[in-house]
Design a protein around this motif. Structure first.
Motif, mmCIF file in Angstrom:
data_model
loop_
_atom_site.group_PDB
_atom_site.id
_atom_site.type_symbol
_atom_site.label_atom_id
_atom_site.label_comp_id
_atom_site.label_asym_id
_atom_site.label_seq_id
_atom_site.Cartn_x
_atom_site.Cartn_y
_atom_site.Cartn_z
ATOM 1 N N SER A 38 -2.615 -6.869 -2.703
ATOM 2 C CA SER A 38 -2.108 -7.323 -4.103
ATOM 3 C C SER A 38 -3.306 -7.374 -4.871
ATOM 4 O O SER A 38 -4.338 -7.777 -4.524
ATOM 5 C CB SER A 38 -1.326 -8.757 -3.778
ATOM 6 O OG SER A 38 -0.451 -8.765 -2.840
ATOM 7 N N LYS A 42 -1.947 -0.626 -7.680
ATOM 8 C CA LYS A 42 -0.847 0.224 -6.955
ATOM 9 C C LYS A 42 0.504 0.264 -7.844
ATOM 10 O O LYS A 42 1.004 1.251 -8.294
ATOM 11 C CB LYS A 42 -0.597 0.143 -5.717
ATOM 12 C CG LYS A 42 -0.183 -1.030 -5.114
ATOM 13 C CD LYS A 42 0.140 -1.364 -3.706
ATOM 14 C CE LYS A 42 0.527 -2.421 -3.225
ATOM 15 N NZ LYS A 42 -0.363 -3.684 -3.306
ATOM 16 N N THR A 43 0.917 -0.941 -8.243
ATOM 17 C CA THR A 43 2.098 -1.315 -8.922
ATOM 18 C C THR A 43 2.167 -0.916 -10.525
ATOM 19 O O THR A 43 2.915 -0.107 -11.193
ATOM 20 C CB THR A 43 2.650 -2.512 -8.949
ATOM 21 O OG1 THR A 43 3.128 -3.119 -7.576
ATOM 22 C CG2 THR A 43 3.838 -2.720 -9.810
ATOM 23 N N ARG A 47 4.251 2.147 -12.571
ATOM 24 C CA ARG A 47 4.777 1.900 -13.701
ATOM 25 C C ARG A 47 4.511 2.871 -14.668
ATOM 26 O O ARG A 47 5.121 3.278 -15.705
ATOM 27 C CB ARG A 47 4.348 0.362 -14.128
ATOM 28 C CG ARG A 47 5.353 -0.850 -13.441
ATOM 29 C CD ARG A 47 4.771 -2.198 -13.993
ATOM 30 N NE ARG A 47 5.130 -2.297 -15.220
ATOM 31 C CZ ARG A 47 6.252 -2.598 -15.870
ATOM 32 N NH1 ARG A 47 7.564 -2.505 -14.940
ATOM 33 N NH2 ARG A 47 6.536 -2.830 -16.891
ATOM 34 N N GLN A 82 11.858 -3.561 -6.457
ATOM 35 C CA GLN A 82 11.648 -4.167 -5.112
ATOM 36 C C GLN A 82 13.018 -5.184 -5.132
ATOM 37 O O GLN A 82 13.388 -5.433 -4.182
ATOM 38 C CB GLN A 82 10.535 -4.984 -5.657
ATOM 39 C CG GLN A 82 9.970 -5.667 -4.299
ATOM 40 C CD GLN A 82 8.795 -6.698 -4.690
ATOM 41 O OE1 GLN A 82 8.044 -6.141 -5.171
ATOM 42 N NE2 GLN A 82 8.342 -7.360 -3.446
ATOM 43 N N ASP A 158 9.179 0.815 -5.350
ATOM 44 C CA ASP A 158 8.132 -0.315 -5.309
ATOM 45 C C ASP A 158 8.420 -1.295 -4.182
ATOM 46 O O ASP A 158 9.480 -2.115 -4.358
ATOM 47 C CB ASP A 158 8.362 -0.934 -6.647
ATOM 48 C CG ASP A 158 7.273 -2.006 -7.019
ATOM 49 O OD1 ASP A 158 6.422 -2.280 -6.066
ATOM 50 O OD2 ASP A 158 7.347 -2.826 -8.095
ATOM 51 N N GLU A 159 7.749 -1.160 -3.296
ATOM 52 C CA GLU A 159 7.764 -2.330 -2.002
ATOM 53 C C GLU A 159 9.337 -2.203 -1.625
ATOM 54 O O GLU A 159 10.129 -3.311 -1.539
ATOM 55 C CB GLU A 159 7.433 -3.890 -2.489
ATOM 56 C CG GLU A 159 6.290 -3.884 -3.092
ATOM 57 C CD GLU A 159 4.912 -4.075 -1.629
ATOM 58 O OE1 GLU A 159 5.244 -4.148 -0.687
ATOM 59 O OE2 GLU A 159 4.055 -4.228 -2.212
ATOM 60 N N VAL A 190 5.160 2.508 -3.211
ATOM 61 C CA VAL A 190 4.162 1.727 -3.034
ATOM 62 C C VAL A 190 4.213 0.252 -2.193
ATOM 63 O O VAL A 190 5.322 -0.143 -1.745
ATOM 64 C CB VAL A 190 3.974 0.844 -4.862
ATOM 65 C CG1 VAL A 190 3.478 -0.572 -4.758
ATOM 66 C CG2 VAL A 190 3.274 1.485 -5.380
#
Length: 340
Positions: A38, A42-43, A47, A82, A158-159, A190
């Motif tokens: 975290s 990566k996020t 984006r 997510q 995303d996750e 991700v």
């Protein structure tokens, strides 16, 4: 052929550097993972690719076209959130059709494409249900169907499996990989879950503090990590500090330890628990603890002069007990020396 090219991308939020010169290429039809803890960036990178975030420096090109000034709704890219972000008041079929309706496609074309994708994700029988009537795994399939029905060049996830329990997540990992091969869309996922990335991706970029530590296929990442961070983040490892020498590591406490080299100066030797033998001749110690996990035994060994117990994984039931004196060893090709 390279589909997506990211060159020198930087992004700061005040005093915080989210991305620090990230560069990587993703091939057409590849299943690519952005992996890291975290806060590694990566996020933010995802984006930026989707068009929801701007970059301070660098370029992003898709099939040679610069995406930097292209708004999110005009990019041939879809992002699966997510949370899945399904409309609770719409049926499964209506959720999937929503994006096509916004594009103004004819009703017949929309129905044909929705029916095709429902069949592909195995939800044809649930077309008229609402999201709250579905399981977590089914809701994820609806979100994926809604993303792929528009036939994007690139799908960002995303996750995608974080909301699922362990058993369903394992099933969905296999299904997601099969789906990607069937539809032929380039996937970028991700995740902070190394197992998820290793089981699904063709290649993985490991990020740390906004920078790329290593890009490689899962086997290479696990067996030949390029940095201490990668070796520590991907799976379990035993580390020994010293100075890199030919064919291994020179240490003050244990003398020479064999390993694959490639670096110079202060270094760390990393050896996986499953590569350590309890019948070797490199180290001596005493068994601290033994844990049995069905097909695997985890043995922790105290070695004088080493700060942490050395972990050993053995197949099957344990063959030693706490308090036993043991000798440890490994083959040179099973250990690797990385930068300290």
């Amino acid at each position: 052929m390279t589909l997506l090219s990211i060159n020198g991308v930087r992004r700061k939020f005040g005093d915080v550097t989210a991305l620090d010169g990230v560069s990587l290429d993703i091939a057409e039809g590849e299943f690519f993972a952005l992996l890291g803890p975290s806060g590694c960036g990566k996020t933010t990178l995802l984006r930026i690719l989707a068009g929801f975030e701007t970059l301070d420096e660098g370029t992003v090109t898709l099939a040679g076209d610069d995406l930097t000034k292209v708004p999110a709704h005009r990019r041939p890219i879809n992002l699966m959130f997510q949370s899945y972000a399904l409309f609770p008041h719409l049926s499964v079929a209506a959720n999937i059709a929503y994006g096509l309706q916004r594009e103004g496609l004819p009703k017949g074309v929309i129905k044909q494409r929705v029916d095709e994708v429902l069949e592909r994700v195995g939800l044809a029988h649930a077309a008229k249900r609402r999201p709250q009537q579905l399981s977590g795994g089914q809701r994820q399939r609806v979100a994926l169907a809604r993303a792929i029905v528009k036939r994007p060049r690139l799908l960002l996830l995303d996750e995608p499996l974080s909301a699922l329990d362990r058993k369903v997540r394992a099933e969905m990992q296999l299904w997601l990989k099969q789906l990607q091969h069937e539809v032929g869309i380039t996937f970028v996922v991700v995740t902070h879950d190394q197992e998820e990335a290793m089981s699904m991706a063709d290649r993985i970029a490991v990020l740390n503090h906004g920078a790329v530590e290593q890009i490689a296929d899962p086997v290479t990442l696990y067996g030949s990590p390029a940095t201490h961070f990668v070796a520590d983040f991907i799976g379990a490892n035993n580390f020994f500090s010293g100075t890199a020498v030919d064919d291994g590591l020179s240490t003050e406490v244990f003398g020479f330890l064999p390993a694959r080299g490639g670096v110079t100066g202060p270094a760390l030797l990393a050896v996986r628990p499953e590569q350590v033998s309890l019948t070797g001749d490199l180290l001596t110690g005493r068994v601290l603890d033994v844990s049995f996990y069905g097909g695997l035994s985890r043995v922790a060994v105290l070695v004088a002069g080493h700060d942490t117990p050395v972990l050993v994984h053995q197949h099957g039931a344990p063959r030693v007990a706490a308090g036993d004196a043991v000798k440890l060893g490994w083959a040179a090709e099973d250990a690797v020396v990385v930068r300290a």
